[in-house]
Design an enzyme around this catalytic site. Sequence first.
Site, PDB file in Angstrom:
ATOM      1  N   GLU A 141      11.926 -85.317 -24.757  1.00 28.12           N
ATOM      2  CA  GLU A 141      10.976 -86.176 -24.072  1.00 28.12           C
ATOM      3  C   GLU A 141      11.327 -87.662 -24.205  1.00 28.12           C
ATOM      4  O   GLU A 141      11.525 -88.178 -25.302  1.00 28.12           O
ATOM      5  CB  GLU A 141       9.566 -85.911 -24.635  1.00 28.12           C
ATOM      6  CG  GLU A 141       8.459 -86.734 -24.016  1.00 28.12           C
ATOM      7  CD  GLU A 141       8.378 -86.609 -22.500  1.00 28.12           C
ATOM      8  OE1 GLU A 141       8.406 -85.468 -21.999  1.00 28.12           O
ATOM      9  OE2 GLU A 141       8.314 -87.648 -21.824  1.00 28.12           O
ATOM     10  N   THR A 153       9.441 -85.196 -16.176  1.00 28.40           N
ATOM     11  CA  THR A 153      10.048 -84.022 -16.830  1.00 28.40           C
ATOM     12  C   THR A 153      10.332 -82.911 -15.823  1.00 28.40           C
ATOM     13  O   THR A 153      11.407 -82.296 -15.843  1.00 28.40           O
ATOM     14  CB  THR A 153       9.124 -83.447 -17.907  1.00 28.40           C
ATOM     15  OG1 THR A 153       8.708 -84.505 -18.755  1.00 28.40           O
ATOM     16  CG2 THR A 153       9.828 -82.395 -18.741  1.00 28.40           C
ATOM     17  N   HIS A 156       6.210 -88.871 -26.335  1.00 29.67           N
ATOM     18  CA  HIS A 156       5.670 -89.161 -25.002  1.00 29.67           C
ATOM     19  C   HIS A 156       4.776 -90.384 -25.099  1.00 29.67           C
ATOM     20  O   HIS A 156       4.059 -90.558 -26.067  1.00 29.67           O
ATOM     21  CB  HIS A 156       4.860 -87.952 -24.511  1.00 29.67           C
ATOM     22  CG  HIS A 156       4.561 -87.997 -23.038  1.00 29.67           C
ATOM     23  ND1 HIS A 156       3.707 -88.908 -22.484  1.00 29.67           N
ATOM     24  CD2 HIS A 156       5.033 -87.249 -22.015  1.00 29.67           C
ATOM     25  CE1 HIS A 156       3.655 -88.717 -21.178  1.00 29.67           C
ATOM     26  NE2 HIS A 156       4.464 -87.718 -20.861  1.00 29.67           N
ATOM     27  N   ASP A 207      15.065 -86.376 -20.970  1.00 30.73           N
ATOM     28  CA  ASP A 207      14.565 -85.975 -19.649  1.00 30.73           C
ATOM     29  C   ASP A 207      14.432 -87.133 -18.665  1.00 30.73           C
ATOM     30  O   ASP A 207      14.668 -86.982 -17.473  1.00 30.73           O
ATOM     31  CB  ASP A 207      13.262 -85.161 -19.761  1.00 30.73           C
ATOM     32  CG  ASP A 207      12.086 -85.925 -20.362  1.00 30.73           C
ATOM     33  OD1 ASP A 207      12.285 -87.054 -20.857  1.00 30.73           O
ATOM     34  OD2 ASP A 207      10.958 -85.381 -20.339  1.00 30.73           O
ATOM     35  N   HIS A 208      14.052 -88.312 -19.167  1.00 26.22           N
ATOM     36  CA  HIS A 208      13.882 -89.474 -18.276  1.00 26.22           C
ATOM     37  C   HIS A 208      13.623 -90.691 -19.146  1.00 26.22           C
ATOM     38  O   HIS A 208      13.519 -90.566 -20.370  1.00 26.22           O
ATOM     39  CB  HIS A 208      12.723 -89.268 -17.290  1.00 26.22           C
ATOM     40  CG  HIS A 208      11.455 -88.799 -17.952  1.00 26.22           C
ATOM     41  ND1 HIS A 208      10.663 -89.620 -18.707  1.00 26.22           N
ATOM     42  CD2 HIS A 208      10.891 -87.561 -18.030  1.00 26.22           C
ATOM     43  CE1 HIS A 208       9.646 -88.941 -19.188  1.00 26.22           C
ATOM     44  NE2 HIS A 208       9.763 -87.676 -18.811  1.00 26.22           N
TER      45      HIS A 208
HETATM   46  C1  GP9 Z   1       4.186 -82.372 -20.406  1.00 23.69           C
HETATM   47  C2  GP9 Z   1       5.520 -82.966 -20.590  1.00 23.69           C
HETATM   48  C3  GP9 Z   1       5.509 -84.388 -20.236  1.00 23.69           C
HETATM   49  O1  GP9 Z   1       4.140 -81.016 -20.211  1.00 23.69           O
HETATM   50  O2  GP9 Z   1       6.487 -82.269 -19.954  1.00 23.69           O
HETATM   51  O3  GP9 Z   1       5.604 -84.584 -18.889  1.00 23.69           O
HETATM   52  P1  GP9 Z   1       6.053 -85.993 -18.328  1.00 23.69           P
HETATM   53  O4  GP9 Z   1       4.835 -86.865 -18.280  1.00 23.69           O
HETATM   54  O5  GP9 Z   1       7.081 -86.552 -19.240  1.00 23.69           O
HETATM   55  O6  GP9 Z   1       6.595 -85.671 -17.003  1.00 23.69           O
HETATM   56 MN    MN Z   2       8.952 -86.097 -19.956  1.00 22.88          MN
END
Ligand code: GP9
Ligand code: MN
Length: 615
Positions: free
Chosen positions: A253, A295, A410, A469-470
Amino acid sequence: MANIKLMNNRLKFLWLAVLLLTLKTYLLYKVGFEISSENVLQEFILLINPLSSVILLLGVSLFFSGKKRNIIIIVTSFIGTLILYFNLIYYRFFTDFITLPVLFQTNNAKDLSSSVLGLLTFYDLFLLIDLIFLSILLLKNKIPTVQKVRKETMAIIALSILIFIVNLGIAQIERPQLLTRSFDRELLVKNIGTFNYHIYDAVIQSQSKTKRVFAESSDIDEIISYRSENYKQPDQDLFGLAEGKNVIVLSLESLQSFVINETIDGEEITPFLNKLIDESYYFENFYHQTAQGKTSDSEFLLANSMFGRDSGAVFFTQSGNTYNALPEILNGTGYYTSVMHANNKSFWNRDVMYDTLGFAHYFDINSYDVNESNSVGWGLKDKDFFEQSIELLKSQPEPYFTQFITLTNHFPFELGEEDRFINEFDSNSGTLNRYFPTVRYMDYAIEHFFERLKEEGMYEDSVFIIYGDHYGISQNHKKAMSQFLNKEEITDFDTVQLQRVPMFVHIPGHNEHAIKQTVSGQIDLKPTIMHLLGLETENDIQFGSDLFSPERDSYAVLRDGSFITDQYVYTKGACYSKPTGEEIDLSNCEPDMERAQQDLSYSDKLIYGDLLRFY
Ligand code: GP9
Ligand code: MN
């Protein structure tokens, strides 16, 4: 029109409200969205762009007469304010404007609520000042009640259209092909205003729905030949190296590359990952290619080697499409495929989309024991998540392909005192300051996971694909970011470079390791994994290429149309030298610009037309 006076007493209240809402929008552009302009003309466009739609919106009141009309003026003004405010909250989180598909993702809104509180401030109440002022005027009976005059109503509508045409005309001078080519919502808002942008967005979204209906089976032919020209042979030594092994994918994350091998007060931020570089193939110039789908977009890129949507999330809008996704392919080769993620299964529409992509099982929050003591921020803490996942992994038939999605790092990057192993950073951005300890915690959780896998004898038989992921730190934190990076400022070039995320291919027992420089992105994951597992990709439609292929082009396109090669970075209409970061003549980037646009538009065409149903 000669005998209609629009500046008469009857319309005073309306004009006052129009003026206030327009000014409020402008002030919000400057203070809330921090929109800057390069010249006087741009600033002028910014000032007038709310006008046409504000007149139209508040002009609704002219269909009413008497007291009702004035109340409607205040109500519509309030609605306008709400639209602005929702955009502002969204912007604080995503540095982006709301699009229609995002609005309909109500499931997400529920889960986002913990983050949303952190995005509200006391000063937001100032947005109500003009409304309060108008209401007081009304309550004190300072406003005459009037009858409706049809001609006036027509004239106001005409005026609004006229202003819009003038606005668009000036905007086109500033930005040719604004409406036809723009990938960038901020540019749209800058030039035609928030309200008009929403109308434009609605038109675009409904167009994409009709695209599926009108798509024909022959549409795919052109794309097939384009992709087969771009196919890259795998590296012969690595092809099939991981065949039959368990594949463990870690989607980390919000992890960005700028924390790797860096310290806070002398303490490493990612000590475990830093060490892992020495035992892995590590890709230093690997970019995330996600947009609003975050994500879920990265999962889509991994599964399909196609781009997610420019706006909204493909996980929602195209979950009924036909794909030739990685899990589905692997099911066919005897793999058991799954995802482990301790969140509600409907978040990002995962339950539906995972079925579509072919995952055999989704271990969602119901597979985990989540309680107050093992949770923080968005839910189950990463270490507990990994710990509990060990048993779930064991329950699966082998070989398996399992994707883990972490959560603790996050936004808003909350962490309990007991899990804070390094200090926060010290800058004007609480977000960036908190980011480092949560990254450090995630690194610790991954280390724990590796130790546990080793203890359980599950490590040797696996290969690991690990990537960010980003971005976690949006462009709203440039000042703090420049402080951390020891730079005078964060340029658009730097912003692109900050989209790099760590990427590891870790193969236990494999003695070679290297730091790879090839410019690449999440779109390249699928062919890379398939080749490692000994699966041919020559006949697959995919927009990435194997990271290990000796024929590979060093190249990545971001979802907003920016692209990166060894020599150049192209973003927001400007070309930069990659080695120096200096802006250079646009002609340097031109040869690759077409290719980047082609990749994105073919990928979009496939998705919107659901063309793989014909393949
Ligand atoms: C929540 C997690 C976060 O299930 O994948 O999502 P995001 O906000 O990073 O897209
Ligand atoms: Mn994410």
